[in-house]
Design an enzyme around this catalytic site. Structure first.
Site, PDB file in Angstrom:
ATOM      1  N   GLN A 103      -8.962  13.185   7.620  1.00 25.24           N
ATOM      2  CA  GLN A 103      -8.613  12.034   6.778  1.00 25.24           C
ATOM      3  C   GLN A 103      -7.647  11.135   7.534  1.00 25.24           C
ATOM      4  O   GLN A 103      -7.304  10.055   7.065  1.00 25.24           O
ATOM      5  CB  GLN A 103      -7.940  12.509   5.494  1.00 25.24           C
ATOM      6  CG  GLN A 103      -8.811  13.420   4.636  1.00 25.24           C
ATOM      7  CD  GLN A 103      -7.990  14.077   3.533  1.00 25.24           C
ATOM      8  OE1 GLN A 103      -7.679  13.472   2.522  1.00 25.24           O
ATOM      9  NE2 GLN A 103      -7.622  15.332   3.742  1.00 25.24           N
ATOM     10  N   HIS A 121     -11.600   8.406   6.678  1.00 27.40           N
ATOM     11  CA  HIS A 121     -10.774   7.291   6.186  1.00 27.40           C
ATOM     12  C   HIS A 121     -10.558   6.220   7.261  1.00 27.40           C
ATOM     13  O   HIS A 121      -9.614   5.453   7.190  1.00 27.40           O
ATOM     14  CB  HIS A 121      -9.424   7.795   5.658  1.00 27.40           C
ATOM     15  CG  HIS A 121      -9.538   8.558   4.365  1.00 27.40           C
ATOM     16  ND1 HIS A 121      -8.535   9.357   3.860  1.00 27.40           N
ATOM     17  CD2 HIS A 121     -10.558   8.631   3.462  1.00 27.40           C
ATOM     18  CE1 HIS A 121      -8.926   9.895   2.713  1.00 27.40           C
ATOM     19  NE2 HIS A 121     -10.151   9.483   2.458  1.00 27.40           N
ATOM     20  N   CYS A 154     -10.331 -13.949  13.090  1.00 30.32           N
ATOM     21  CA  CYS A 154     -11.607 -13.591  13.717  1.00 30.32           C
ATOM     22  C   CYS A 154     -12.123 -14.754  14.560  1.00 30.32           C
ATOM     23  O   CYS A 154     -12.113 -15.901  14.116  1.00 30.32           O
ATOM     24  CB  CYS A 154     -12.606 -13.253  12.615  1.00 30.32           C
ATOM     25  SG  CYS A 154     -14.286 -12.999  13.181  1.00 30.32           S
ATOM     26  N   THR A 195      -3.204  18.910   4.085  1.00 30.63           N
ATOM     27  CA  THR A 195      -3.552  17.851   3.123  1.00 30.63           C
ATOM     28  C   THR A 195      -3.087  18.253   1.732  1.00 30.63           C
ATOM     29  O   THR A 195      -3.118  19.432   1.390  1.00 30.63           O
ATOM     30  CB  THR A 195      -5.068  17.530   3.124  1.00 30.63           C
ATOM     31  OG1 THR A 195      -5.335  16.551   2.111  1.00 30.63           O
ATOM     32  CG2 THR A 195      -5.937  18.750   2.919  1.00 30.63           C
TER      33      THR A 195
HETATM   34  C1  BJW Z   1       1.925  20.091   6.561  1.00 25.14           C
HETATM   35  C2  BJW Z   1       2.912  19.976   7.513  1.00 25.14           C
HETATM   36  C3  BJW Z   1       2.743  20.729   8.659  1.00 25.14           C
HETATM   37  C4  BJW Z   1       3.475  18.690   5.917  1.00 25.14           C
HETATM   38  N1  BJW Z   1       1.656  21.503   8.791  1.00 25.14           N
HETATM   39  N2  BJW Z   1       0.860  20.864   6.711  1.00 25.14           N
HETATM   40  C5  BJW Z   1     -11.882  11.202  -8.506  1.00 25.14           C
HETATM   41  C6  BJW Z   1     -10.810  11.458  -9.360  1.00 25.14           C
HETATM   42  C7  BJW Z   1      -9.732  10.576  -9.400  1.00 25.14           C
HETATM   43  C8  BJW Z   1      -9.683   9.438  -8.602  1.00 25.14           C
HETATM   44  C9  BJW Z   1     -10.741   9.205  -7.772  1.00 25.14           C
HETATM   45  C10 BJW Z   1     -11.810  10.066  -7.731  1.00 25.14           C
HETATM   46  N3  BJW Z   1     -12.686   9.598  -6.806  1.00 25.14           N
HETATM   47  C11 BJW Z   1     -12.182   8.463  -6.266  1.00 25.14           C
HETATM   48  C12 BJW Z   1     -10.994   8.197  -6.840  1.00 25.14           C
HETATM   49  C13 BJW Z   1     -10.122   7.034  -6.520  1.00 25.14           C
HETATM   50  C14 BJW Z   1      -9.332   7.218  -5.266  1.00 25.14           C
HETATM   51  C15 BJW Z   1      -8.456   8.465  -5.393  1.00 25.14           C
HETATM   52  O1  BJW Z   1      -8.711   9.516  -4.868  1.00 25.14           O
HETATM   53  N4  BJW Z   1      -7.342   8.336  -6.073  1.00 25.14           N
HETATM   54  C16 BJW Z   1      -6.412   9.458  -6.222  1.00 25.14           C
HETATM   55  C17 BJW Z   1      -5.041   9.030  -5.727  1.00 25.14           C
HETATM   56  C18 BJW Z   1      -6.418   9.949  -7.630  1.00 25.14           C
HETATM   57  N5  BJW Z   1     -10.200   7.320  -4.086  1.00 25.14           N
HETATM   58  C19 BJW Z   1     -10.689   6.246  -3.479  1.00 25.14           C
HETATM   59  O2  BJW Z   1     -10.471   5.121  -3.891  1.00 25.14           O
HETATM   60  C20 BJW Z   1     -11.570   6.487  -2.262  1.00 25.14           C
HETATM   61  N6  BJW Z   1     -12.763   5.720  -2.332  1.00 25.14           N
HETATM   62  C21 BJW Z   1     -13.734   6.007  -3.180  1.00 25.14           C
HETATM   63  O3  BJW Z   1     -13.659   6.944  -3.948  1.00 25.14           O
HETATM   64  O4  BJW Z   1     -14.835   5.190  -3.063  1.00 25.14           O
HETATM   65  C22 BJW Z   1     -15.760   5.154  -4.152  1.00 25.14           C
HETATM   66  C23 BJW Z   1     -15.283   4.036  -5.038  1.00 25.14           C
HETATM   67  C24 BJW Z   1     -15.586   2.759  -4.685  1.00 25.14           C
HETATM   68  C25 BJW Z   1     -15.182   1.731  -5.525  1.00 25.14           C
HETATM   69  C26 BJW Z   1     -14.426   2.004  -6.671  1.00 25.14           C
HETATM   70  C27 BJW Z   1     -14.080   3.318  -6.964  1.00 25.14           C
HETATM   71  C28 BJW Z   1     -14.510   4.362  -6.138  1.00 25.14           C
HETATM   72  C29 BJW Z   1     -10.890   5.976  -0.999  1.00 25.14           C
HETATM   73  C30 BJW Z   1      -9.689   6.767  -0.641  1.00 25.14           C
HETATM   74  C31 BJW Z   1      -9.018   6.155   0.584  1.00 25.14           C
HETATM   75  C32 BJW Z   1      -7.713   6.857   0.912  1.00 25.14           C
HETATM   76  N7  BJW Z   1      -7.007   6.066   1.836  1.00 25.14           N
HETATM   77  C33 BJW Z   1      -5.713   6.557   2.341  1.00 25.14           C
HETATM   78  C34 BJW Z   1      -5.087   5.428   3.188  1.00 25.14           C
HETATM   79  C35 BJW Z   1      -5.811   5.290   4.528  1.00 25.14           C
HETATM   80  C36 BJW Z   1      -5.217   4.222   5.334  1.00 25.14           C
HETATM   81  C37 BJW Z   1      -3.818   4.552   5.750  1.00 25.14           C
HETATM   82  O5  BJW Z   1      -3.625   5.500   6.531  1.00 25.14           O
HETATM   83  O6  BJW Z   1      -2.909   3.841   5.308  1.00 25.14           O
HETATM   84  O7  BJW Z   1      -5.905   7.737   3.132  1.00 25.14           O
HETATM   85  S1  BJW Z   1      -4.601   7.097   1.079  1.00 25.14           S
HETATM   86  C38 BJW Z   1      -3.847   8.387   2.036  1.00 25.14           C
HETATM   87  O8  BJW Z   1      -4.095   9.633   1.369  1.00 25.14           O
HETATM   88  C39 BJW Z   1      -4.641   8.415   3.354  1.00 25.14           C
HETATM   89  C40 BJW Z   1      -4.835   9.895   3.539  1.00 25.14           C
HETATM   90  O9  BJW Z   1      -5.929  10.138   4.401  1.00 25.14           O
HETATM   91  C41 BJW Z   1      -5.047  10.382   2.140  1.00 25.14           C
HETATM   92  C42 BJW Z   1      -4.809  11.851   1.951  1.00 25.14           C
HETATM   93  O10 BJW Z   1      -3.457  12.168   2.174  1.00 25.14           O
HETATM   94  P1  BJW Z   1      -3.095  13.522   2.921  1.00 25.14           P
HETATM   95  O11 BJW Z   1      -3.648  13.482   4.287  1.00 25.14           O
HETATM   96  O12 BJW Z   1      -3.468  14.667   2.071  1.00 25.14           O
HETATM   97  O13 BJW Z   1      -1.501  13.378   3.067  1.00 25.14           O
HETATM   98  P2  BJW Z   1      -0.327  13.758   2.044  1.00 25.14           P
HETATM   99  O14 BJW Z   1       0.891  13.061   2.515  1.00 25.14           O
HETATM  100  O15 BJW Z   1      -0.732  13.529   0.639  1.00 25.14           O
HETATM  101  O16 BJW Z   1      -0.153  15.325   2.210  1.00 25.14           O
HETATM  102  C43 BJW Z   1       0.358  15.884   3.404  1.00 25.14           C
HETATM  103  C44 BJW Z   1       0.261  17.399   3.290  1.00 25.14           C
HETATM  104  O17 BJW Z   1       0.670  17.962   4.529  1.00 25.14           O
HETATM  105  C45 BJW Z   1       1.182  18.011   2.202  1.00 25.14           C
HETATM  106  O18 BJW Z   1       0.422  18.945   1.443  1.00 25.14           O
HETATM  107  C46 BJW Z   1       2.261  18.726   3.018  1.00 25.14           C
HETATM  108  O19 BJW Z   1       2.747  19.898   2.372  1.00 25.14           O
HETATM  109  C47 BJW Z   1       1.490  19.084   4.267  1.00 25.14           C
HETATM  110  N8  BJW Z   1       2.312  19.263   5.464  1.00 25.14           N
HETATM  111  N9  BJW Z   1       3.883  19.112   7.010  1.00 25.14           N
HETATM  112  C48 BJW Z   1       0.753  21.555   7.760  1.00 25.14           C
HETATM  113  N10 BJW Z   1       3.672  20.699   9.635  1.00 25.14           N
HETATM  114 ZN    ZN Z   2     -15.192 -12.684  10.968  1.00 21.47          ZN
END
Ligand code: BJW
Ligand code: ZN
Length: 251
Positions: A103, A121, A154, A195
């Site tokens: 991700q 992502h 662009c 994650t």
């Molecule tokens: C360690 C550590 C160490 C610390 N060792 N571990 C179903 C239900 C509800 C909502 C939705 C659903 N389906 C879709 C949605 C909506 C939405 C969503 O999920 N919302 C939720 C918040 C509820 N999803 C979307 O909108 C997605 N698109 C989609 O579904 O398309 C269809 C659609 C189209 C049109 C309309 C509606 C739907 C897109 C999601 C895009 C996510 N983008 C981001 C930003 C990317 C750009 C950027 O980098 O800025 O991606 S958000 C952010 O979160 C980023 C990450 O990839 C993502 C996940 O986060 P991650 O990696 O888990 O990080 P953290 O910080 O949360 O966790 C870190 C972890 O590491 C922790 O657990 C720590 O304990 C651990 N840790 N140190 C190992 N040393």
């Molecule tokens: Zn363009």
């Protein structure tokens, strides 16, 4: 001291024909890239994510959003893979098939040597036009701290250049998502690293793999979001647990 791992886990790792690795921000934390949701150091401590990680936010305040991503792009360029990335890359020489799905928008898996990494992502290093999607590249120096910065334009259509990442409400890249889903259905072991499993649809992949019969292994110092699933929950930092796990499974 090398931590003790359950013998059953080590046997399942050695026997696995196809291992899927799903990583999140925690996998890069020990490289110095803040996670998203950490209350003290997380990337979103100073900002509301809904202000930054949506297309609407970019349209409303392009300089804030572009400046924040350019700051992060520089940070990524200055960071190096950690022993967790290295251990994941080593897996590709140990199991017959390994699929790395991340991700993360950084390129630390690639720099550690993992091949064919699937970025569900997007990538911070691949900006494109907001209007016509034409790719854009820059070697320009960027600010040392998050700062307002006007996005470039662009060359084809004059549209604003946006980060090549997937924002909330946007679809995941179809080819990458299909490959990730297919790996989840076909792997016999899934390693979920760093994650919070809060963001969908990526958060469904471990459940999909487990429902398809895969052994689930989670590496996270805290509770991930996988409660209710059966598996091996290894509580620790990726950069410590993964090298030890691989050394124990393939001594
Ligand atoms: C360690 C550590 C160490 C610390 N060792 N571990 C179903 C239900 C509800 C909502 C939705 C659903 N389906 C879709 C949605 C909506 C939405 C969503 O999920 N919302 C939720 C918040 C509820 N999803 C979307 O909108 C997605 N698109 C989609 O579904 O398309 C269809 C659609 C189209 C049109 C309309 C509606 C739907 C897109 C999601 C895009 C996510 N983008 C981001 C930003 C990317 C750009 C950027 O980098 O800025 O991606 S958000 C952010 O979160 C980023 C990450 O990839 C993502 C996940 O986060 P991650 O990696 O888990 O990080 P953290 O910080 O949360 O966790 C870190 C972890 O590491 C922790 O657990 C720590 O304990 C651990 N840790 N140190 C190992 N040393
Ligand atoms: Zn363009």
């Amino acid at each position: 001291m090398t931590p003790a791992f359950p013998r059953d886990l080590l046997e399942r790792l050695r026997a696995a024909r196809h291992i899927m690795v799903l990583t999140g921000a925690g996998a890069s934390a020990e490289s110095g890239i803040p996670t998203f949701r950490d209350a003290l150091t997380g990337l979103w401590k100073r900002f509301d994510p809904t202000q930054l990680a949506t297309a609407k936010a970019f349209e409303a305040d392009p300089e804030l959003v572009w400046g924040w991503y350019e700051w992060r792009r520089t940070l990524v360029a200055r960071c190096a893979p950690n022993p967790g990335h290295d251990a994941i890359a080593r897996l590709q020489g140990l199991a017959p098939q390994v699929t790395v799905v991340t991700q993360n928008v950084d390129d630390l898996h690639e720099r550690a040597g993992s091949a064919a990494v699937i970025h569900v992502h997007g990538s911070i290093g691949a900006p494109r036009c907001f209007d016509c999607a034409r790719g854009w590249s820059s070697r320009d120096p960027v600010p040392a701290d998050p700062a307002r910065l006007a996005p470039p334009r662009c060359a084809d259509c004059g549209g604003m250049i946006r980060p090549g990442v997937v924002w909330f409400g946007e679809s995941l890249p179809p080819r990458e998502w299909a490959a990730a889903e297919s790996a989840a259905r076909s792997c016999d072991l899934i390693l979920v690293v760093g994650t919070s499993s809060l963001v969908y649809p990526a958060a469904d992949l471990p459940r999909l793999a487990a429902a398809s019969g895969a052994v689930l292994v989670e590496v996270n110092p805290d509770l991930g979001g996988l409660d209710g699933l059966d598996g091996h929950f290894l509580r620790g930092a990726a950069g410590e647990v993964l090298p030890a796990l691989i050394a124990a499974a393939w001594p």
